[in-house]
Write an enzyme that holds these catalytic residues in place. Structure first.
Site, PDB file in Angstrom:
ATOM      1  N   ARG A  46       0.859  -1.181   0.000  1.00 33.85           N
ATOM      2  CA  ARG A  46       0.000   0.000   0.000  1.00 33.85           C
ATOM      3  C   ARG A  46       0.894   1.230   0.000  1.00 33.85           C
ATOM      4  NH1 ARG A  46       2.440   1.739   3.792  1.00 33.85           N
ATOM      5  NH2 ARG A  46       0.995   3.455   3.751  1.00 33.85           N
ATOM      6  N   ALA A  48       0.768   5.101  -2.218  1.00 33.18           N
ATOM      7  CA  ALA A  48       0.591   5.394  -3.646  1.00 33.18           C
ATOM      8  C   ALA A  48       1.796   5.028  -4.534  1.00 33.18           C
ATOM      9  CB  ALA A  48       0.217   6.868  -3.803  1.00 33.18           C
ATOM     10  N   ARG A  88      -7.388  -0.656  -6.606  1.00 32.16           N
ATOM     11  CA  ARG A  88      -7.770   0.360  -5.611  1.00 32.16           C
ATOM     12  C   ARG A  88      -8.054   1.662  -6.370  1.00 32.16           C
ATOM     13  NH1 ARG A  88      -4.232   1.042  -0.327  1.00 32.16           N
ATOM     14  NH2 ARG A  88      -6.133   1.996   0.478  1.00 32.16           N
ATOM     15  N   ASP A 236      -2.207  10.734  -2.114  1.00 31.92           N
ATOM     16  CA  ASP A 236      -2.616   9.657  -3.022  1.00 31.92           C
ATOM     17  C   ASP A 236      -3.030  10.205  -4.377  1.00 31.92           C
ATOM     18  OD1 ASP A 236      -3.035   8.440  -0.192  1.00 31.92           O
ATOM     19  OD2 ASP A 236      -2.880   6.786  -1.625  1.00 31.92           O
TER      20      ASP A 236
HETATM   21  O1  MRU Z   1      -4.424   3.159   2.384  1.00 23.73           O
HETATM   22  P1  MRU Z   1      -2.948   3.365   2.215  1.00 23.73           P
HETATM   23  O2  MRU Z   1      -2.141   2.817   3.327  1.00 23.73           O
HETATM   24  O3  MRU Z   1      -2.478   2.905   0.841  1.00 23.73           O
HETATM   25  O4  MRU Z   1      -2.787   4.956   2.245  1.00 23.73           O
HETATM   26  C1  MRU Z   1      -1.511   5.513   2.104  1.00 23.73           C
HETATM   27  C2  MRU Z   1      -1.500   6.986   2.220  1.00 23.73           C
HETATM   28  O5  MRU Z   1      -2.513   7.626   2.406  1.00 23.73           O
HETATM   29  C3  MRU Z   1      -0.180   7.664   2.029  1.00 23.73           C
HETATM   30  O6  MRU Z   1      -0.110   8.849   2.768  1.00 23.73           O
HETATM   31  C4  MRU Z   1       0.008   8.003   0.537  1.00 23.73           C
HETATM   32  O7  MRU Z   1      -0.252   6.895  -0.274  1.00 23.73           O
HETATM   33  C5  MRU Z   1       1.378   8.484   0.259  1.00 23.73           C
HETATM   34  S1  MRU Z   1       2.563   7.223   0.514  1.00 23.73           S
HETATM   35  C6  MRU Z   1       4.088   7.804   0.125  1.00 23.73           C
END
Ligand code: MRU
Length: 344
Positions: A46, A48, A88, A236
């Site tokens: 997980r 982005a 996703r 994201d």
């Molecule tokens: O649901 P997730 O864990 O994938 O969410 C991740 C985030 O919200 C992060 O802040 C974002 O992806 C940036 S990661 C460098």
């Protein structure tokens, strides 16, 4: 200990199963695009940028064993892209990565299919390398916004686990710590999925950065006590006007930051900017399983038969963001113009 979210060995993409962290380090072998879809959808991987790179390898795995003409390979690749894009919805890096691979394949469609496959693989490898380089730069640019003695607050996990290496917001904290020494962090636990408590706390501990872990609802009080110098969060998806989708709770932090006059920064590679959307209102927000809210640590904590909201992300309006730290530099308001310039 080196923390790596993924590793491609030439045949198989090994994904560290983040659902088991911080207690177990188990790599899941992904041999097909379906395996990669599952890994993203079930949140073994997980964050982005990490999702984007995994999807790029997923594109290759989807055509790796294909036999046929390059024209048919291209058709197959389009199907793989459409499939992976559904894993996703919110992080734009996923579609950005599959789009980049598809565009490249279209450009080289006249190559024999075996060569086309190799070209796709090399692009995925290049994207992995680029992600690490971009994140390093984010750390370099972002650390210039801080000074010795600062305490940086962050939410969710934006470290090596959420990327290929260094992280985004985490890279800013790490680089500030390397440069100034007296840097502390405050990590929000990030209910309901607990990326802060499980993953960021692990990465901060491994990096030797002094930090406190707090629950999300403590953030306002901690700010009011003057304990926070600045806030850095990941993203994201960033719309053309700077509105930013990030982990649920980010918007709340931004409102609190403005009230307490604390600088609020978003850190993200330019691959997180979605130039196709005007504002955050167009960002699809993932709604996750209610069990994540009604349960904690696998145990039910709420009565049966109740209604639950569980959006995984929120949108912070551009007006609450002081600057966006990208791999091309730090940009400020008006974001519509500065984003256009940086994407040129
Ligand atoms: O649901 P997730 O864990 O994938 O969410 C991740 C985030 O919200 C992060 O802040 C974002 O992806 C940036 S990661 C460098």
């Amino acid at each position: 200990m080196e923390i790596r979210s993924l590793k491609f060995d030439g045949e198989v993409l090994h994904i560290l199963d983040q659902r088991k962290l911080p207690f177990e380090f188990i790599n899941v072998p992904c041999k097909t695009e379906k395996d990669v879809w599952e890994a993203i959808n079930k949140m073994m991987i997980r964050g982005a940028p990490a999702i984007g790179v995994a999807a790029a390898y997923g594109m290759y795995l989807g055509i790796k064993n294909f036999t046929g003409t390059s024209g048919n390979l291209l058709k197959r690749l389009k199907e793989v892209k459409e499939y992976l894009d559904t894993a996703r919805p919110t992080a734009v890096n996923l579609k950005w990565a599959t789009e980049r691979i598809l565009k490249l394949a279209e450009k080289f469609k006249d190559l024999p299919s075996e060569e086309l496959k190799q070209t796709i693989l090399l692009e995925a490898i290049a994207m992995e390398k680029e992600d690490a380089e971009r994140n390093f730069k984010i750390g370099e640019f972002g650390s210039a916004l801080f000074k010795d003695g600062d305490t940086i607050m962050t939410i969710c996990n934006t470290g090596a686990l959420a990327t290929v290496a260094y992280g985004t917001a985490f890279s800013v904290i790490r680089r500030s710590f390397e440069k100034y020494k007296d840097i502390k962090a405050i990590a929000l636990e990030t209910r309901p999925y607990l990326q802060g408590a499980r993953l960021t706390a692990l990465e901060l501990k491994e990096a030797g950065i002094p930090f406190h872990l707090i629950t999300d609802n403590m953030s306002g009080f901690i700010m009011s006590k003057g304990l926070v110098s600045g806030i850095v969060v990941g993203a994201d998806r960033i719309a053309s006007n700077g509105d930013t989708a990030n982990k649920i709770g980010t918007y709340t932090l931004a409102v609190l930051a403005m009230h307490h006059k604390i600088p609020f920064y978003v850190a993200a590679p330019i691959s997180t900017i979605d130039p196709h959307i005007e504002s955050g209102a167009e960002i699809p927000i993932e709604e996750r399983n209610p069990d994540e809210v009604t349960h904690c640590g696998g145990k039910r904590i709420a009565p049966e038969g109740i209604k639950v909201y569980n959006p995984a992300f929120d949108v912070t309006p551009n007006g609450l963001i002081d600057a966006i730290i990208t791999d091309k530099g730090v940009i400020r308001k008006p974001f519509k113009e500065s984003i256009k310039d940086i994407l040129k």
